[in-house]
Motif scaffolding. Structure first.
Motif, short mmCIF file in Angstrom:
data_model
loop_
_atom_site.label_atom_id
_atom_site.label_comp_id
_atom_site.label_asym_id
_atom_site.label_seq_id
_atom_site.Cartn_x
_atom_site.Cartn_y
_atom_site.Cartn_z
N ARG A 1 0.84 -1.20 0.00
CA ARG A 1 0.00 0.00 0.00
C ARG A 1 0.87 1.25 0.00
NH1 ARG A 1 -3.31 -0.32 5.02
NH2 ARG A 1 -4.19 1.62 4.24
N PHE A 2 1.93 1.25 0.79
CA PHE A 2 2.82 2.41 0.86
C PHE A 2 3.45 2.70 -0.51
CE2 PHE A 2 3.97 1.35 5.57
CZ PHE A 2 2.70 1.74 5.98
N ILE A 3 3.94 1.65 -1.17
CA ILE A 3 4.61 1.88 -2.45
C ILE A 3 3.60 2.22 -3.55
CG2 ILE A 3 6.67 0.57 -1.81
CD1 ILE A 3 5.73 -1.69 -3.69
N GLU B 1 10.08 6.98 4.44
CA GLU B 1 9.96 7.60 3.13
C GLU B 1 10.09 6.51 2.08
OE1 GLU B 1 12.97 10.65 3.14
OE2 GLU B 1 14.42 9.31 2.21
N VAL B 2 9.28 6.65 1.04
CA VAL B 2 9.31 5.72 -0.08
C VAL B 2 10.03 6.43 -1.22
CG1 VAL B 2 7.99 4.31 -1.69
CG2 VAL B 2 7.10 4.73 0.62
N ARG B 3 11.08 5.80 -1.71
CA ARG B 3 11.84 6.36 -2.84
C ARG B 3 11.51 5.55 -4.08
NH1 ARG B 3 17.75 7.59 -0.09
NH2 ARG B 3 16.91 8.77 1.68
N ALA C 1 12.14 0.80 -9.35
CA ALA C 1 12.80 0.38 -8.11
C ALA C 1 12.20 1.24 -7.01
CB ALA C 1 14.30 0.58 -8.21
N GLN C 2 11.66 0.59 -5.99
CA GLN C 2 11.09 1.33 -4.87
C GLN C 2 11.67 0.79 -3.59
OE1 GLN C 2 6.71 1.00 -6.18
NE2 GLN C 2 6.91 3.07 -5.31
N GLU C 3 11.94 1.68 -2.66
CA GLU C 3 12.42 1.27 -1.36
C GLU C 3 11.80 2.13 -0.28
OE1 GLU C 3 16.69 1.51 -1.66
OE2 GLU C 3 16.69 3.60 -1.06
N VAL C 4 11.60 1.52 0.88
CA VAL C 4 11.08 2.23 2.03
C VAL C 4 12.24 2.37 3.01
CG1 VAL C 4 9.41 2.19 3.93
CG2 VAL C 4 8.78 1.26 1.67
N ARG C 5 12.46 3.59 3.46
CA ARG C 5 13.56 3.87 4.38
C ARG C 5 13.05 4.51 5.66
NH1 ARG C 5 18.99 4.28 2.66
NH2 ARG C 5 19.25 3.53 0.54
N ARG C 6 13.76 4.23 6.72
CA ARG C 6 13.59 4.94 8.00
C ARG C 6 14.93 5.62 8.21
NH1 ARG C 6 11.81 0.92 11.47
NH2 ARG C 6 13.91 0.10 11.28
N GLY C 7 14.97 6.91 7.91
CA GLY C 7 16.26 7.60 7.89
C GLY C 7 17.10 7.00 6.77
N ALA D 1 12.38 -3.22 0.16
CA ALA D 1 12.78 -2.90 -1.21
C ALA D 1 11.92 -3.70 -2.16
CB ALA D 1 14.26 -3.22 -1.43
N ALA D 2 11.55 -3.08 -3.28
CA ALA D 2 10.72 -3.76 -4.26
C ALA D 2 11.13 -3.35 -5.67
CB ALA D 2 9.25 -3.45 -4.04
N ARG D 3 10.91 -4.27 -6.56
CA ARG D 3 11.06 -4.02 -7.99
C ARG D 3 9.69 -4.29 -8.59
NH1 ARG D 3 13.45 -6.84 -12.76
NH2 ARG D 3 14.65 -5.25 -13.84
#
Length: 129
Positions: free
Chosen positions: A27-29, A75-77, A91-97, A103-105
């Motif tokens: 859902r976030f991505i 944050e989702v990049r 390419a998507q990744e979720v980061r905390r700091g 990580a997802a493709r």
């Protein structure tokens, strides 16, 4: 370029252990992809109404790297990894700091109202954020 979308973890996003339920990362991505398209000047609702064009997820490869918890600010990049006429890979990744927690493709395809592949708008194929 990288598009960045902030996400706060709410209680409803967590499971009994107090960590983000695994499906909620999808859902976030998804939200981040919508905002990425918006930042590229693509109004998906208007695209569907005026041209009959929609995007569908064809494939997701996901890696759960570290648990996120209630009230974390994430944050989702999102970055375009590859793009062709009717298909693109993000390419998507979720980061905390600086820590990567997910990580997802994601492979997207553009479809017309008839369900057949359609060309992705060039603004989106070329977008990085």
């Amino acid at each position: 370029m990288t598009h960045v979308f902030p996400v706060r973890v709410y209680y409803e996003d967590t499971d009994l252990a107090g960590i983000v339920y695994y499906a909620n990362y999808l859902r976030f991505i998804e939200r981040a992809r919508t905002e990425w398209a918006r930042a590229a000047g693509i109004d998906q609702g208007r695209l569907r109404e005026e041209q009959g064009l929609v995007f569908a997820v064809r494939r997701v490869e996901a890696d759960y790297l570290s648990p996120a918890r209630f009230d974390d600010l994430l944050e989702v990049r999102t970055e375009v990894e590859e793009a062709s006429g009717a298909r693109m890979v993000l390419a998507q990744e979720v980061r905390r700091g600086e820590e990567r927690v997910f990580a997802a493709r994601v492979t997207l395809v553009a479809l017309g109202a008839d369900g057949r592949p359609r060309r992705i708008p060039s603004r989106l194929r070329e977008a990085g954020g």
